[in-house]
Design an enzyme around this catalytic site. Structure first.
Site, PDB file in Angstrom:
ATOM      1  N   GLU A  35       8.926 -14.860  22.513  1.00 54.19           N
ATOM      2  CA  GLU A  35       7.701 -14.532  21.777  1.00 54.19           C
ATOM      3  C   GLU A  35       7.953 -14.306  20.294  1.00 54.19           C
ATOM      4  O   GLU A  35       7.022 -14.281  19.501  1.00 54.19           O
ATOM      5  CB  GLU A  35       6.990 -13.327  22.403  1.00 54.19           C
ATOM      6  N   ASP A  49      20.843 -28.428  31.582  1.00 53.33           N
ATOM      7  CA  ASP A  49      19.569 -28.664  32.277  1.00 53.33           C
ATOM      8  C   ASP A  49      18.578 -29.246  31.279  1.00 53.33           C
ATOM      9  O   ASP A  49      17.464 -28.754  31.110  1.00 53.33           O
ATOM     10  CB  ASP A  49      19.045 -27.356  32.875  1.00 53.33           C
TER      11      ASP A  49
END
Length: 174
Positions: A6, A114
């Site tokens: 955030e 990933d």
């Protein structure tokens, strides 16, 4: 562990060229002094196991890239799939895996582990990746999910400006 996302200013994806160069520079970076197994001993793996999504990913330090790839990536995933036919096909590949790396020098590179389109973005206009499954491996292993990462020709050209294609790259990429 957590990610304080955030506090970051996310944008769309950075240009393919910028991302290609940034990823190649990451792959060219020297292993961290906190991982002497990779830095001093040239081993593949990581100091802890981790996950890809919810799937466990073993990362034991291993001396040989082909052994690491065969035992701790391919065989591990095939075993989890619990599909005898898929295992038979995988065993054919694993039995000949070393043939794909003839005349290829493999050094441990830090990998995101990933890398797909959902883990690629930009922060303040610069390429950024998140949600890693980090380990030290052959830099080409980063591209195992490239079919769903959206890497275009400009990405590949910029990446290969820094890390030239090794013999057999196009065959391994298939």
């Amino acid at each position: 562990a957590f990610i304080a996302m955030e506090y970051l200013t996310f944008g769309g994806r950075a240009s393919d060229e910028e991302f290609g160069r940034a990823l190649a520079q990451l792959h060219m970076a020297s292993p961290s002094p906190t991982c002497p197994e990779a830095l001093n001993e040239g081993k593949f793996g990581f100091k802890v196991n981790n996950t890809i999504g919810e799937t466990p990913q073993p990362n034991p330090w291993t001396d040989d890239w082909v052994v690491f790839l065969r035992d701790h990536r391919l065989h591990h995933q095939l075993r989890l799939a619990r599909d005898p036919e898929l295992m038979k096909l995988g065993e054919k590949l694993m039995d000949n895996l070393g043939d794909y790396f003839i005349d290829v020098e493999v050094n441990p590179s830090i990998l995101h582990g990933d890398l797909w389109s959902g883990n690629i973005t930009s922060v303040d206009g610069q390429p950024a990746v998140f949600d890693p499954a980090v380990y030290y491996g052959h830099h080409e292993a980063e591209f195992g999910m490239s079919w769903c990462a959206g890497f275009g020709n400009r990405f590949w050209s910029a990446y290969h400006e820094i890390i030239p294609k090794a013999p057999g790259f196009d065959e391994r990429k298939k």
